[in-house]
Design a protein around this motif. Structure first.
Motif, PDB file in Angstrom:
ATOM      1  N   TYR A 117       1.075  -0.967   0.021  1.00  0.00           N
ATOM      2  CA  TYR A 117      -0.043  -0.029   0.094  1.00  0.00           C
ATOM      3  C   TYR A 117       1.222   1.148  -0.023  1.00  0.00           C
ATOM      4  O   TYR A 117       1.484   1.560   0.907  1.00  0.00           O
ATOM      5  N   ARG A 118       0.772   2.111  -1.043  1.00  0.00           N
ATOM      6  CA  ARG A 118       1.854   3.080  -1.311  1.00  0.00           C
ATOM      7  C   ARG A 118       0.913   4.239  -0.567  1.00  0.00           C
ATOM      8  O   ARG A 118      -0.351   4.628  -1.096  1.00  0.00           O
ATOM      9  N   GLN A 119       1.565   5.225  -0.070  1.00  0.00           N
ATOM     10  CA  GLN A 119       1.198   6.479   0.246  1.00  0.00           C
ATOM     11  C   GLN A 119       0.077   6.512   1.130  1.00  0.00           C
ATOM     12  O   GLN A 119      -1.007   7.123   0.923  1.00  0.00           O
ATOM     13  N   GLU A 120      -0.028   5.633   2.211  1.00  0.00           N
ATOM     14  CA  GLU A 120      -1.065   5.512   3.065  1.00  0.00           C
ATOM     15  C   GLU A 120      -1.151   6.816   4.077  1.00  0.00           C
ATOM     16  O   GLU A 120       0.054   7.050   4.645  1.00  0.00           O
ATOM     17  N   THR A 121      -2.182   7.226   4.457  1.00  0.00           N
ATOM     18  CA  THR A 121      -2.308   8.350   5.205  1.00  0.00           C
ATOM     19  C   THR A 121      -2.618   7.817   6.734  1.00  0.00           C
ATOM     20  O   THR A 121      -3.529   7.099   6.677  1.00  0.00           O
ATOM     21  N   ARG A 123      -4.295   7.722   9.863  1.00  0.00           N
ATOM     22  CA  ARG A 123      -5.530   8.303  10.190  1.00  0.00           C
ATOM     23  C   ARG A 123      -5.595   8.679  11.724  1.00  0.00           C
ATOM     24  O   ARG A 123      -6.008   9.505  12.293  1.00  0.00           O
ATOM     25  N   THR A 145      -4.356   3.285   9.239  1.00  0.00           N
ATOM     26  CA  THR A 145      -4.277   3.861   7.925  1.00  0.00           C
ATOM     27  C   THR A 145      -5.596   3.582   7.253  1.00  0.00           C
ATOM     28  O   THR A 145      -6.520   2.852   7.771  1.00  0.00           O
ATOM     29  N   GLU A 146      -5.751   3.772   5.973  1.00  0.00           N
ATOM     30  CA  GLU A 146      -6.957   3.702   4.949  1.00  0.00           C
ATOM     31  C   GLU A 146      -6.953   1.966   5.113  1.00  0.00           C
ATOM     32  O   GLU A 146      -8.276   1.791   5.074  1.00  0.00           O
ATOM     33  N   HIS A 147      -5.953   1.155   4.950  1.00  0.00           N
ATOM     34  CA  HIS A 147      -6.243  -0.237   4.722  1.00  0.00           C
ATOM     35  C   HIS A 147      -5.552  -0.922   5.627  1.00  0.00           C
ATOM     36  O   HIS A 147      -5.761  -2.259   5.509  1.00  0.00           O
ATOM     37  N   THR A 148      -4.956  -0.594   6.521  1.00  0.00           N
ATOM     38  CA  THR A 148      -4.039  -1.389   7.467  1.00  0.00           C
ATOM     39  C   THR A 148      -4.158  -0.996   8.984  1.00  0.00           C
ATOM     40  O   THR A 148      -4.658   0.260   9.244  1.00  0.00           O
ATOM     41  N   ARG A 165       2.351  10.337   5.476  1.00  0.00           N
ATOM     42  CA  ARG A 165       2.297   9.277   4.231  1.00  0.00           C
ATOM     43  C   ARG A 165       3.364   8.395   4.376  1.00  0.00           C
ATOM     44  O   ARG A 165       4.194   8.658   4.387  1.00  0.00           O
ATOM     45  N   ASP A 167       4.517   3.976   3.443  1.00  0.00           N
ATOM     46  CA  ASP A 167       4.358   2.812   2.636  1.00  0.00           C
ATOM     47  C   ASP A 167       4.293   1.706   3.735  1.00  0.00           C
ATOM     48  O   ASP A 167       4.943   1.528   4.855  1.00  0.00           O
TER      49      ASP A 167
END
Length: 248
Positions: A117-121, A123, A145-148, A165, A167
């Protein structure tokens, strides 16, 4: 008194050739297991003693006289104990098979390409306790993050901040975050390992050992005691593996 006929698995009227064949068969099977199992080592010693007695004609006659003077044991009790052990062995093999399947899943999860996952913000990032000891409290940071979702040791917690941001590399099946890269951190973009990923890193020998024990516990031809013992050891190792996966 020990019944060496039962130890060797022969009848009271067995010939010398039958006793020798039974001894060689038992010795070949137990010798492989004696190095790793104390119970099998003791069983092998009984087999050796039994052959020393029954394999010698004079000793066998004297032993038969002593055995005839022993009060007979209730056949139902020994049969019931054997049946109970055999029943435990069936469930032990099933448990070992399930543990081995979990180990294969871990191996497949490790072998497949990581999901990147690249450039995850980032949160959210908040502290959590990772120590049950009040005298030596330790903290980590739970990062979303958005996915993890992963936990970060406090020693390197400064490398990940909210709204940053990053990775993230995650295993494809179990979703274990194995490494993180924060290009904007003071230490540069070099990937680092969070908690959880250590099962595929520092503690990689643990699932290998668990797979070896479980594999032994499903292999045919072992004694019932071996299946039960491997299930007990495998259960402890499985709990330890789960603790490493979730806690560290």
């Amino acid at each position: 008194m020990q019944n060496y006929y039962r130890v060797l698995g022969v009848g009271l009227a067995a010939t010398a050739q039958e006793i020798e064949k039974a001894y060689l068969r038992q010795r070949a099977r137990l010798k492989r297991l004696a190095a790793a199992d104390r119970a099998m080592k003791a069983r092998l010693a009984d087999v050796e003693t039994g052959y020393d007695i029954l394999g010698n004609a004079r000793r066998r006659v004297a032993y038969d006289l002593l055995l005839a003077q022993e009060p007979p044991l209730p056949a139902s009790d020994s049969r019931r104990a054997d049946e109970r052990m055999a029943g435990w062995a069936v469930w032990a093999r099933r448990f070992n098979a399930a543990v081995l399947g979990c180990c294969l899943l871990l191996g497949l999860d490790w072998a497949l390409p990581l999901r990147h996952y690249r450039q995850e913000t980032v949160r959210s990032r908040f502290p959590v306790s990772v120590s049950a000891s009040l005298s030596s409290p330790q903290l980590a940071y739970r990062v979303h993050t958005e996915h993890t979702t992963f936990r970060l040791p406090s020693a390197i917690g400064y490398r990940v901040r909210e709204d940053q941001r990053i990775d993230v590399w995650q295993t494809p099946l179990l979703g274990v975050v194995s490494k993180v890269s924060a290009p904007d951190s003071p230490d540069g973009p070099a990937p680092f390992q969070p908690y959880g990923g250590t099962l595929y890193g520092t503690f990689f020998l643990l699932p290998l050992l668990l797979a070896a024990v479980a594999g032994t516990g499903v292999w045919p031809g072992h004694l019932a005691e071996t299946y039960v013992n491997t299930a007990a050891v495998g259960g402890l190792l499985a709990i330890l593996t789960l603790v490493v996966l979730l806690w560290f």
